[in-house]
Write a protein that holds these residues in place. Structure first.
Motif, short mmCIF file in Angstrom:
data_model
loop_
_atom_site.label_atom_id
_atom_site.label_comp_id
_atom_site.label_asym_id
_atom_site.label_seq_id
_atom_site.Cartn_x
_atom_site.Cartn_y
_atom_site.Cartn_z
N GLY A 86 70.16 29.21 19.18
CA GLY A 86 69.91 28.71 20.50
C GLY A 86 68.56 27.55 20.50
N LEU A 87 68.47 26.85 19.55
CA LEU A 87 67.41 25.86 19.48
C LEU A 87 68.13 24.70 19.81
CD1 LEU A 87 66.03 26.46 15.72
CD2 LEU A 87 64.98 27.42 17.80
N HIS A 88 66.88 23.78 20.37
CA HIS A 88 66.93 22.41 20.96
C HIS A 88 66.40 21.35 20.09
CE1 HIS A 88 65.57 18.97 23.28
NE2 HIS A 88 66.94 19.07 23.77
N ARG A 89 65.55 21.64 19.08
CA ARG A 89 65.05 20.55 18.15
C ARG A 89 64.71 21.18 16.95
NH1 ARG A 89 59.91 18.66 16.73
NH2 ARG A 89 59.74 16.54 16.81
N LEU A 90 64.92 20.49 15.89
CA LEU A 90 64.72 20.78 14.56
C LEU A 90 63.94 19.75 13.91
CD1 LEU A 90 68.31 22.14 13.44
CD2 LEU A 90 66.23 23.67 13.86
N GLU A 91 62.96 20.19 12.99
CA GLU A 91 61.94 19.23 12.27
C GLU A 91 62.53 19.64 10.75
OE1 GLU A 91 57.98 19.59 12.95
OE2 GLU A 91 58.31 20.04 15.24
N ILE A 92 62.37 18.41 9.97
CA ILE A 92 62.35 18.50 8.37
C ILE A 92 60.89 17.79 7.98
CG2 ILE A 92 63.53 17.81 6.48
CD1 ILE A 92 66.00 18.36 7.61
N ASN A 93 60.18 18.45 7.19
CA ASN A 93 59.09 17.60 6.65
C ASN A 93 59.33 17.73 5.08
OD1 ASN A 93 57.39 17.59 8.68
ND2 ASN A 93 57.84 19.96 8.94
N VAL A 94 59.09 16.56 4.58
CA VAL A 94 59.41 16.06 3.08
C VAL A 94 58.26 15.27 2.30
CG1 VAL A 94 61.07 14.88 1.67
CG2 VAL A 94 61.88 15.93 3.68
N GLN A 95 58.04 15.75 1.20
CA GLN A 95 56.91 14.96 0.53
C GLN A 95 57.86 13.35 0.40
OE1 GLN A 95 55.19 16.82 -2.90
NE2 GLN A 95 56.07 18.73 -1.91
#
Length: 174
Positions: free
Chosen positions: A116-125
């Motif tokens: 039930g999420l609305h937003r996703l993040e990915i953090n990458v070097q």
């Protein structure tokens, strides 16, 4: 789809450890190599952390892992994806397939078995070209640069930040 995803189970500890050890050189440049962490990870599963393991349909081999961490609901409905692919499946496209399934599960309403999420993040070097390519392949947009974001390999590491909302996600994979 050549892969399936599911939550980890206690009986995954040995195959997980083997996959991580086999992939140590591949993983270790960007993330901690922790082959024995699965029991602890299982104990931490809950509203703020969900883990998905990816398996090759044909062989049953473990393709990779994705943590959906820092899950915050209410008005935010956001989570952060962190992932590792495992030898011998890296570079075969199976991890991309598995990540599509994970993103779909994240955006599926809770009533339908999703997060039930609305937003996703990915953090990458920034130098992790394969993970940057994964974020872009999945349709994540670049949102910015965060200096000294995470403490990895005995130093604070810079990260590129990517995000995607449910409205931007293509037709669900089911």
């Amino acid at each position: 789809m050549r892969v399936t995803i599911r939550a980890p189970r206690p009986d995954d500890a040995v195959p997980y450890a083997e996959a991580v050890r086999r992939s140590a050189e591949h993983i270790g440049r960007w993330n901690p190599v922790e082959p024995d962490v699965l029991p602890e990870l299982l104990n931490r599963q809950g509203s703020a952390l969900r883990t998905f393991l990816m398996f090759d349909r044909e062989t049953g081999g473990m393709v990779g892992k994705c943590n959906v961490a820092n899950i915050v609901m209410a008005r935010y409905c956001n989570g952060v994806l962190g992932y590792d692919s495992y030898v011998p499946f890296e570079g075969t496209g199976r991890m991309s397939e598995g990540m599509r399934l994970v993103v779909d599960r994240c955006f599926t309403p809770i009533e339908q078995g999703g997060l039930g999420l609305h937003r996703l993040e990915i953090n990458v070097q920034p130098d992790n070209e394969r993970s940057v390519a994964m974020a872009r392949r999945l349709g994540f947009r670049h949102e910015g640069f965060t200096p000294r974001m995470l403490f990895l390999q005995n130093a604070w590491r810079d990260h590129e930040r990517f995000a995607l909302t449910a409205e931007e996600w293509p037709t669900p994979v089911r």
